[in-house]
Design a protein around this motif. Structure first.
Motif, short mmCIF file in Angstrom:
data_model
loop_
_atom_site.label_atom_id
_atom_site.label_comp_id
_atom_site.label_asym_id
_atom_site.label_seq_id
_atom_site.Cartn_x
_atom_site.Cartn_y
_atom_site.Cartn_z
N ILE A 106 0.84 -1.21 0.00
CA ILE A 106 0.00 0.00 0.00
C ILE A 106 0.87 1.25 0.00
O ILE A 106 1.85 1.34 0.73
CB ILE A 106 -0.93 0.03 1.23
N GLY A 108 0.03 5.36 0.28
CA GLY A 108 -1.04 6.33 0.42
C GLY A 108 -2.36 5.63 0.64
O GLY A 108 -2.49 4.84 1.56
N LEU A 109 -3.29 5.88 -0.24
CA LEU A 109 -4.63 5.31 -0.06
C LEU A 109 -4.97 4.28 -1.12
O LEU A 109 -6.13 4.02 -1.39
CB LEU A 109 -5.68 6.42 -0.08
N ARG A 110 -3.95 3.71 -1.75
CA ARG A 110 -4.29 2.70 -2.75
C ARG A 110 -3.26 1.57 -2.74
O ARG A 110 -2.09 1.79 -2.43
CB ARG A 110 -4.37 3.31 -4.13
N PRO A 111 -3.69 0.37 -3.08
CA PRO A 111 -2.76 -0.74 -3.17
C PRO A 111 -1.90 -0.60 -4.43
O PRO A 111 -2.40 -0.21 -5.48
CB PRO A 111 -3.67 -1.96 -3.30
N PHE B 30 -4.74 9.36 -5.21
CA PHE B 30 -5.41 9.61 -3.93
C PHE B 30 -6.79 8.96 -3.79
O PHE B 30 -7.34 8.94 -2.73
CB PHE B 30 -5.54 11.11 -3.69
N SER B 31 -7.33 8.46 -4.91
CA SER B 31 -8.63 7.82 -4.76
C SER B 31 -8.43 6.48 -4.07
O SER B 31 -7.45 5.79 -4.30
CB SER B 31 -9.26 7.61 -6.13
N THR B 32 -9.34 6.11 -3.23
CA THR B 32 -9.22 4.86 -2.50
C THR B 32 -9.81 3.74 -3.34
O THR B 32 -10.89 3.89 -3.90
CB THR B 32 -9.95 4.93 -1.16
N ARG B 33 -9.07 2.66 -3.44
CA ARG B 33 -9.54 1.51 -4.20
C ARG B 33 -9.53 0.30 -3.29
O ARG B 33 -8.65 0.17 -2.46
CB ARG B 33 -8.63 1.25 -5.39
N ASN B 106 -2.67 1.47 7.20
CA ASN B 106 -1.92 2.55 6.58
C ASN B 106 -2.72 3.85 6.62
O ASN B 106 -3.81 3.93 6.06
CB ASN B 106 -1.63 2.18 5.12
N PHE B 108 -2.96 7.82 5.67
CA PHE B 108 -2.40 8.81 4.78
C PHE B 108 -2.44 10.16 5.49
O PHE B 108 -3.50 10.77 5.63
CB PHE B 108 -3.17 8.83 3.46
N ARG B 113 -6.83 9.82 6.39
CA ARG B 113 -7.66 8.74 5.88
C ARG B 113 -6.86 7.44 5.95
O ARG B 113 -5.64 7.46 5.89
CB ARG B 113 -8.09 9.03 4.44
N ALA B 114 -7.58 6.35 6.05
CA ALA B 114 -6.89 5.08 6.27
C ALA B 114 -7.16 4.07 5.15
O ALA B 114 -8.18 4.14 4.47
CB ALA B 114 -7.33 4.49 7.59
N MET B 115 -6.21 3.18 4.98
CA MET B 115 -6.38 2.04 4.09
C MET B 115 -5.94 0.82 4.89
O MET B 115 -4.84 0.81 5.44
CB MET B 115 -5.54 2.22 2.83
N ILE B 116 -6.80 -0.15 4.98
CA ILE B 116 -6.47 -1.35 5.75
C ILE B 116 -6.33 -2.54 4.83
O ILE B 116 -7.18 -2.77 3.96
CB ILE B 116 -7.56 -1.63 6.80
#
Lengths: 132, 135
Positions: A106, A108-111, B30-33, B106, B108, B113-116
């Motif tokens: 990962i 930032g906000l993306r894989p 920056f877009s969450t996927r 994770n 940002f 904002r978070a990504m798990i």
């Protein structure tokens, strides 16, 4: 005039700041041998053939660990990174990969891609066969 | 006079192009996927699909007897979404539970904002395999 230059410079800087976050990994796999045993000291002949892949270390056959494998890809398909590990395992003469671990990379906000680790092993029966 | 206005239009067009370009980069970064996938280990049996809601999560391997099916992994914007996605992947494989669940959290920074990312081993309890054969 200064306003125009500064706005353009800002845009260029913005793009260059973003670009490092967008770069791709090169598909890659590498090996770290355990102990002093490498496939050559085990008298294994590296060649390409079918390598089995197991998620844990608990498999039905007895085996000897020859190396740890690491792989990374920017692809979303899990088969890509597993194939990288399998090719690497085949190259060093392993029969199987055990204890496969997969995780998303990962940023930032993306894989960004998938990272894989595993243990390359050689089956005891094959090792005996080679020694004889 | 005409040349000046043309030049102005060209400059505006260039600015617009740069803006679009930077927006495209921003969108990509920056877009969450959310992603989810699974890998079936060698020699694993193809079990019938199970219900995602019934999948149990374990940090280690449970004491009940089980068979390993393969690996599952998923990402989400929060824990609930990531868990839902990884359970769906396990359900597709016919699993009853996910063992050795690992969490990669994770954040940002500036946007908070978070990504798990979750990963684990999809397993099936032996008692449920027997039940299916009995049916």
């Amino acid at each position: 005039m200064y306003k125009n230059i500064s706005s353009k410079l800002l845009l260029v800087l913005l793009i260059f700041m973003i670009m490092p976050g967008c770069h791709s990994y090169v598909n890659h796999a590498y090996t770290v041998f355990t102990h002093d045993d490498d496939p050559f000291s085990l008298n294994l002949i590296p060649h390409t053939r079918k390598v089995e892949v197991y998620s844990t270390t608990d498999i039905s056959k007895e085996y000897k660990i020859i190396s740890h494998l690491y792989g990374v890809t920017d692809q979303t398909r899990v088969e890509v990174v597993v194939d990288l590990l399998k090719k690497e395992a085949a190259r060093i003469g392993a029969d199987a990969i055990v204890d496969l671990k997969l995780r998303y990379q990962i940023a930032g906000l993306r894989p960004l891609g998938i990272q894989a680790t595993g243990t390359a092993v050689v089956y005891h029966d094959r090792q005996k066969f080679i020694e004889n | 006079m005409i040349d000046k206005s043309l030049l102005k239009i060209k400059i505006n067009a260039m600015r617009f192009l740069l803006l679009i370009l930077s927006l495209l980069f921003l969108n990509g970064c920056f877009s969450t996927r959310t992603w989810s996938t699974h890998f079936t280990q060698s020699g694993s049996t193809l079990y019938p699909k199970t219900e995602a809601d019934t999948i149990k999560l374990y940090a280690t391997f449970p004491e009940l007897e089980y068979v390993v099916i393969g690996n599952v992994l998923a990402t989400g914007n929060d824990q609930r979404q990531a868990e839902m996605l990884i359970k769906r992947e396990a359900a597709v494989m016919g699993a009853d539970a996910i063992a050795e669940l690992r969490v990669n959290y994770n954040v940002f920074g500036e946007f908070s904002r978070a990504m798990i990312a979750l990963s684990g081993i999809a397993i099936k309890f032996r008692k449920n395999i027997d039940d299916e054969f009995m049916e």
